[in-house]
Enzyme design. Sequence first.
Site, PDB file in Angstrom:
ATOM      1  N   TYR A 102      -6.709 -19.623  -0.544  1.00  0.00           N
ATOM      2  CA  TYR A 102      -5.981 -18.273  -0.420  1.00  0.00           C
ATOM      3  C   TYR A 102      -6.571 -17.296   0.512  1.00  0.00           C
ATOM      4  O   TYR A 102      -7.237 -18.054   1.475  1.00  0.00           O
ATOM      5  CB  TYR A 102      -6.423 -17.601  -2.056  1.00  0.00           C
ATOM      6  CG  TYR A 102      -5.465 -16.240  -2.387  1.00  0.00           C
ATOM      7  CD1 TYR A 102      -4.190 -16.332  -2.377  1.00  0.00           C
ATOM      8  CD2 TYR A 102      -6.308 -15.427  -2.864  1.00  0.00           C
ATOM      9  CE1 TYR A 102      -3.655 -15.349  -2.760  1.00  0.00           C
ATOM     10  CE2 TYR A 102      -5.727 -14.177  -3.330  1.00  0.00           C
ATOM     11  CZ  TYR A 102      -4.048 -13.985  -3.176  1.00  0.00           C
ATOM     12  OH  TYR A 102      -3.668 -13.079  -3.639  1.00  0.00           O
ATOM     13  N   ARG A 155       6.150 -10.233   6.341  1.00  0.00           N
ATOM     14  CA  ARG A 155       4.833  -9.477   6.303  1.00  0.00           C
ATOM     15  C   ARG A 155       3.749 -10.169   5.646  1.00  0.00           C
ATOM     16  O   ARG A 155       3.609 -10.232   4.381  1.00  0.00           O
ATOM     17  CB  ARG A 155       5.297  -7.990   5.483  1.00  0.00           C
ATOM     18  CG  ARG A 155       4.015  -6.979   5.901  1.00  0.00           C
ATOM     19  CD  ARG A 155       2.855  -7.444   4.958  1.00  0.00           C
ATOM     20  NE  ARG A 155       2.824  -6.595   3.807  1.00  0.00           N
ATOM     21  CZ  ARG A 155       2.023  -7.578   2.895  1.00  0.00           C
ATOM     22  NH1 ARG A 155       1.499  -8.873   3.010  1.00  0.00           N
ATOM     23  NH2 ARG A 155       2.002  -7.210   1.423  1.00  0.00           N
ATOM     24  N   LYS A 173      -0.178 -18.678  -3.867  1.00  0.00           N
ATOM     25  CA  LYS A 173      -0.332 -18.097  -4.860  1.00  0.00           C
ATOM     26  C   LYS A 173       0.146 -18.748  -6.263  1.00  0.00           C
ATOM     27  O   LYS A 173      -0.379 -18.497  -7.334  1.00  0.00           O
ATOM     28  CB  LYS A 173       1.048 -16.991  -4.780  1.00  0.00           C
ATOM     29  CG  LYS A 173       0.586 -15.752  -3.714  1.00  0.00           C
ATOM     30  CD  LYS A 173       0.041 -14.554  -4.288  1.00  0.00           C
ATOM     31  CE  LYS A 173      -0.193 -13.768  -3.290  1.00  0.00           C
ATOM     32  NZ  LYS A 173      -0.847 -12.471  -3.615  1.00  0.00           N
ATOM     33  N   GLU A 244       7.172 -11.825  -2.635  1.00  0.00           N
ATOM     34  CA  GLU A 244       5.763 -11.813  -2.084  1.00  0.00           C
ATOM     35  C   GLU A 244       5.945 -11.677  -0.599  1.00  0.00           C
ATOM     36  O   GLU A 244       6.754 -12.430   0.115  1.00  0.00           O
ATOM     37  CB  GLU A 244       5.049 -13.201  -2.355  1.00  0.00           C
ATOM     38  CG  GLU A 244       3.810 -13.092  -1.899  1.00  0.00           C
ATOM     39  CD  GLU A 244       2.778 -12.305  -2.754  1.00  0.00           C
ATOM     40  OE1 GLU A 244       2.992 -12.426  -4.087  1.00  0.00           O
ATOM     41  OE2 GLU A 244       1.907 -11.489  -2.251  1.00  0.00           O
ATOM     42  N   ASP A 245       5.349 -10.573   0.039  1.00  0.00           N
ATOM     43  CA  ASP A 245       5.027 -10.437   1.384  1.00  0.00           C
ATOM     44  C   ASP A 245       6.440 -10.244   2.335  1.00  0.00           C
ATOM     45  O   ASP A 245       6.506 -10.751   3.210  1.00  0.00           O
ATOM     46  CB  ASP A 245       4.228 -11.613   2.022  1.00  0.00           C
ATOM     47  CG  ASP A 245       2.675 -11.417   1.567  1.00  0.00           C
ATOM     48  OD1 ASP A 245       2.332 -10.626   0.724  1.00  0.00           O
ATOM     49  OD2 ASP A 245       1.859 -12.391   2.235  1.00  0.00           O
ATOM     50  N   ASP A 267       4.630  -8.581  -6.016  1.00  0.00           N
ATOM     51  CA  ASP A 267       3.267  -8.557  -6.099  1.00  0.00           C
ATOM     52  C   ASP A 267       2.647  -7.571  -5.376  1.00  0.00           C
ATOM     53  O   ASP A 267       1.677  -6.993  -5.636  1.00  0.00           O
ATOM     54  CB  ASP A 267       3.110 -10.033  -5.720  1.00  0.00           C
ATOM     55  CG  ASP A 267       1.657 -10.299  -6.241  1.00  0.00           C
ATOM     56  OD1 ASP A 267       1.144  -9.880  -7.214  1.00  0.00           O
ATOM     57  OD2 ASP A 267       0.952 -10.926  -5.451  1.00  0.00           O
ATOM     58  N   ASP A 268       3.066  -7.309  -4.121  1.00  0.00           N
ATOM     59  CA  ASP A 268       2.368  -6.292  -3.239  1.00  0.00           C
ATOM     60  C   ASP A 268       2.649  -4.891  -3.713  1.00  0.00           C
ATOM     61  O   ASP A 268       1.814  -4.123  -3.538  1.00  0.00           O
ATOM     62  CB  ASP A 268       3.060  -6.630  -1.845  1.00  0.00           C
ATOM     63  CG  ASP A 268       2.894  -7.885  -1.442  1.00  0.00           C
ATOM     64  OD1 ASP A 268       1.673  -8.494  -1.163  1.00  0.00           O
ATOM     65  OD2 ASP A 268       3.742  -8.748  -1.086  1.00  0.00           O
ATOM     66  N   ASN A 415      -5.647  -7.434   3.935  1.00  0.00           N
ATOM     67  CA  ASN A 415      -5.809  -8.908   3.957  1.00  0.00           C
ATOM     68  C   ASN A 415      -5.432  -9.156   5.222  1.00  0.00           C
ATOM     69  O   ASN A 415      -4.474  -8.696   5.890  1.00  0.00           O
ATOM     70  CB  ASN A 415      -5.497  -9.627   3.037  1.00  0.00           C
ATOM     71  CG  ASN A 415      -5.895  -9.132   1.542  1.00  0.00           C
ATOM     72  OD1 ASN A 415      -7.109  -9.210   1.495  1.00  0.00           O
ATOM     73  ND2 ASN A 415      -5.340  -9.136   0.556  1.00  0.00           N
TER      74      ASN A 415
HETATM   75  N1  LIG Z   1      -5.852  -6.607  -2.038  1.00  0.00           N
HETATM   76  C1  LIG Z   1      -4.610  -6.877  -2.315  1.00  0.00           C
HETATM   77  O1  LIG Z   1      -4.299  -7.448  -3.429  1.00  0.00           O
HETATM   78  C2  LIG Z   1      -3.519  -6.371  -1.479  1.00  0.00           C
HETATM   79  C3  LIG Z   1      -3.529  -6.067  -0.102  1.00  0.00           C
HETATM   80  N2  LIG Z   1      -2.460  -6.145   0.557  1.00  0.00           N
HETATM   81  C4  LIG Z   1      -2.816  -5.735   1.913  1.00  0.00           C
HETATM   82  O2  LIG Z   1      -2.453  -4.297   2.135  1.00  0.00           O
HETATM   83  C5  LIG Z   1      -1.803  -4.329   3.550  1.00  0.00           C
HETATM   84  C6  LIG Z   1      -0.414  -3.615   3.648  1.00  0.00           C
HETATM   85  O3  LIG Z   1       0.438  -4.280   2.918  1.00  0.00           O
HETATM   86  P1  LIG Z   1       1.939  -3.561   2.761  1.00  0.00           P
HETATM   87  O4  LIG Z   1       1.846  -2.130   2.063  1.00  0.00           O
HETATM   88  O5  LIG Z   1       2.755  -4.439   1.740  1.00  0.00           O
HETATM   89  O6  LIG Z   1       2.488  -3.182   4.181  1.00  0.00           O
HETATM   90  P2  LIG Z   1       3.449  -2.357   4.717  1.00  0.00           P
HETATM   91  O7  LIG Z   1       3.816  -2.794   5.985  1.00  0.00           O
HETATM   92  O8  LIG Z   1       4.606  -2.067   3.673  1.00  0.00           O
HETATM   93  O9  LIG Z   1       2.545  -0.840   4.690  1.00  0.00           O
HETATM   94  C7  LIG Z   1       1.395  -0.750   5.838  1.00  0.00           C
HETATM   95  C8  LIG Z   1       1.558   0.632   5.936  1.00  0.00           C
HETATM   96  O10 LIG Z   1       0.349   1.075   6.771  1.00  0.00           O
HETATM   97  C9  LIG Z   1       0.622   1.779   7.795  1.00  0.00           C
HETATM   98  N3  LIG Z   1      -0.219   1.922   9.029  1.00  0.00           N
HETATM   99  C10 LIG Z   1      -0.467   1.064   9.841  1.00  0.00           C
HETATM  100  N4  LIG Z   1      -1.607   1.535  10.548  1.00  0.00           N
HETATM  101  C11 LIG Z   1      -2.013   2.685   9.981  1.00  0.00           C
HETATM  102  C12 LIG Z   1      -3.116   3.659  10.453  1.00  0.00           C
HETATM  103  N5  LIG Z   1      -3.656   3.505  11.649  1.00  0.00           N
HETATM  104  N6  LIG Z   1      -3.264   4.768   9.723  1.00  0.00           N
HETATM  105  C13 LIG Z   1      -2.526   4.780   8.453  1.00  0.00           C
HETATM  106  N7  LIG Z   1      -1.483   4.006   8.186  1.00  0.00           N
HETATM  107  C14 LIG Z   1      -1.035   3.077   8.800  1.00  0.00           C
HETATM  108  C15 LIG Z   1       2.105   1.341   8.325  1.00  0.00           C
HETATM  109  O11 LIG Z   1       2.795   2.419   9.102  1.00  0.00           O
HETATM  110  C16 LIG Z   1       2.709   1.204   6.972  1.00  0.00           C
HETATM  111  O12 LIG Z   1       3.217   2.134   6.380  1.00  0.00           O
HETATM  112  C17 LIG Z   1      -1.847  -5.672   4.122  1.00  0.00           C
HETATM  113  O13 LIG Z   1      -2.908  -5.874   4.814  1.00  0.00           O
HETATM  114  C18 LIG Z   1      -1.976  -6.490   2.908  1.00  0.00           C
HETATM  115  O14 LIG Z   1      -2.595  -7.906   3.006  1.00  0.00           O
HETATM  116  C19 LIG Z   1      -1.152  -5.964   0.070  1.00  0.00           C
HETATM  117  C20 LIG Z   1      -0.840  -6.233  -1.239  1.00  0.00           C
HETATM  118  C21 LIG Z   1      -2.207  -6.724  -2.120  1.00  0.00           C
HETATM  119  C1  LIG Z   2      -3.185 -10.027  -1.542  1.00  0.00           C
HETATM  120  C2  LIG Z   2      -1.652  -9.919  -1.046  1.00  0.00           C
HETATM  121  O1  LIG Z   2      -0.736 -10.150  -1.953  1.00  0.00           O
HETATM  122  C3  LIG Z   2      -1.552  -9.552   0.220  1.00  0.00           C
HETATM  123  O2  LIG Z   2      -2.315  -9.287   0.848  1.00  0.00           O
HETATM  124  O3  LIG Z   2      -0.324  -9.564   0.640  1.00  0.00           O
HETATM  125 MG   LIG Z   3       1.137 -10.409  -0.747  1.00  0.00          MG
END
Ligand SMILES: NC(=O)C1=CN([C@@H]2O[C@H](COP(=O)(O)OP(=O)(O)OC[C@H]3O[C@@H](n4cnc5c(N)ncnc54)[C@H](O)[C@@H]3O)[C@@H](O)[C@H]2O)C=CC1
Ligand SMILES: CC(=O)C(=O)O
Ligand SMILES: [Mg+2]
Length: 562
Positions: A102, A155, A173, A244-245, A267-268, A415
């Site tokens: 993962y 993504r 997953k 997912e993603d 999930d996201d 991540n």
């Molecule tokens: N820990 C966890 O369980 C999870 C972590 N994530 C992580 O969260 C991140 C985002 O995922 P999503 O929201 O699905 O992607 P997304 O692409 O929908 O959203 C990311 C947002 O961050 C903004 N962004 C980029 N650079 C920025 C900056 N310098 N300042 C402010 N905003 C900025 C973008 O404009 C975008 O709106 C990924 O890295 C993903 O791996 C996502 C889901 C689960």
């Molecule tokens: C953990 C997860 O779902 C992500 O980073 O997109």
């Molecule tokens: Mg994800």
Amino acid sequence: MNQKQNKPLHLSHAGPKLLDMPLLNKSSAFSEKERLAFNLEGLLPPRYETIDQQRERAYMQYQACTTDMAKHIFLRDIQDTNETLFFRLITEHIKEMMPIIYTPTVGEACEKFSDIYRSARGLFIAHHQQDRIDTILHNATKRNIKVIVVTDGERILGLGDQGVGGMGIPIGKLSLYTVCGGISPANTLPIMLDVGTNNPALLEDPMYMGCRHPRISQAEYDVFVDKFMQAVRRRWPKALIQFEDFAQTNATPILDRYRDSYCCFNDDIQGTAAVAVATLLAACKVKGVAASTQPLVIVGGGSAGCGIAAQWVRSIQAEGLSEEAARAKVYVIDRDGLITTRATNLQGFQQAVAQDLADFDGWNGDYAPGLLEVINSVKPGILLGVSSCAGLFSEEVVKAMHQHTAQPVILPLSNPSRCVEATPEDIYTWTKGEAIVACGSPFADVELNGRTLPVSQCNNSYIFPGIGLAVVSCKARRVTNNMLMASSLALAEASPLAIHGKGALLPPLSGIKLLSVEIAKRVAMAAIADGVAPVRSEEEIQMCIEATQWQPEYREYRRVAS
Ligand SMILES: NC(=O)C1=CN([C@@H]2O[C@H](COP(=O)(O)OP(=O)(O)OC[C@H]3O[C@@H](n4cnc5c(N)ncnc54)[C@H](O)[C@@H]3O)[C@@H](O)[C@H]2O)C=CC1
Ligand SMILES: CC(=O)C(=O)O
Ligand SMILES: [Mg+2]
């Protein structure tokens, strides 16, 4: 073992074919009687081994791999040859191996998917096959599918468009559905919807195994996804579908389109919201403050960020705040600064988090306030990152948080590890060890001035296995907001730091299977209360969950005529 696993399995497959079936292969653990009955004599070394002897050998071989990617490839090979052994090995070494199957290693595995490709797993459905989706679903090597994880690869974690390589994520997953939730691997199916890629490096890579064209138009895409959903309904009408993603432009619209008519969740958006809310509730308990008193700043106003905002609003409303008052406590910052009602480029789902600048105390600028300006004005108790932007939580930002709050809660959740907004070591150093920290990817505990400061992994992997277990065992027809909130509350209540005043913020991975059962029970009760699952007593729910949980043990096989 559950009762079903205790019973012999009657099979007609025999000979080398049986050894090539990862769900059924037992390799050197086939008994003498089975080797005779299934024409396996001579095909295996003579010694009969137990699964634990096999596991020891596999672990020795694993340790001989010199890089994390080599370890990932090695484990995936075992998975594709002998699933029972794979899950036995991972279960025994979950803390060590989860980062390999993962995040973070799965991110690299997606980037290098075509280079490291070995054998078939799951289904690849390309856009040009849109009229043959029913046939493709029937080609799946597994028949009784109960959980599907599907991506289009656009993504992948914080790594952008990985095209067909995104398949690594559904595979990873679903491995966790089994390891953490006990869902049988015979009931899970990873699916990759190949609609092209806009990643130029992949389009030019001679090894790239996906469709070599840019992503299809939105109109074509929507029709394709709809055909896919309808075909899944025809083939496995009760299956849980986890999105997912998907990229921001598609994630929320797809969820909104299907959440009321399919058993599905994103999930996201929703799994991440559930784990983040759980972590924040536990952190507030540790601090001894009511959650509704803590202004929350989220950086990254995408699928994850807005999903977290929505569930946090619902969560603090439960403490008695009106929706308006709850929304006023949540500040979401995207690339252009704080998301405000003045912005003209917002996506539909971002409008709900927009703040009215007129309410923004002390703000005179004619542009949206940035992160430091928001922190200094709002004095938040909590800072959370889902921006994929490494290093965004600078020393200045973290120290500003600490200046306004003695014990700031700082959660860089992006991540994989290389996208983290700040490392736990830096956050602890800059706050003299006073911050409460959890990250999306695994990080080692931090040693600071003679203290060991634990770093929990705030990842949706705490949530989705329990949701899946509840849906499958209690036959839920939908995934509702109350089910997600129930999962948050169950996880928050299991926080060692909140319960004992010491230890990690989130429970250890070693107990994840039992924790998933607790989460599943609460989720099932919420499903029943919402009228989306058949009514059962708590005792019956427990029995359904136990009967569903699969253990990585070999069953006895008996031969039947084909
Ligand atoms: N820990 C966890 O369980 C999870 C972590 N994530 C992580 O969260 C991140 C985002 O995922 P999503 O929201 O699905 O992607 P997304 O692409 O929908 O959203 C990311 C947002 O961050 C903004 N962004 C980029 N650079 C920025 C900056 N310098 N300042 C402010 N905003 C900025 C973008 O404009 C975008 O709106 C990924 O890295 C993903 O791996 C996502 C889901 C689960
Ligand atoms: C953990 C997860 O779902 C992500 O980073 O997109
Ligand atoms: Mg994800």
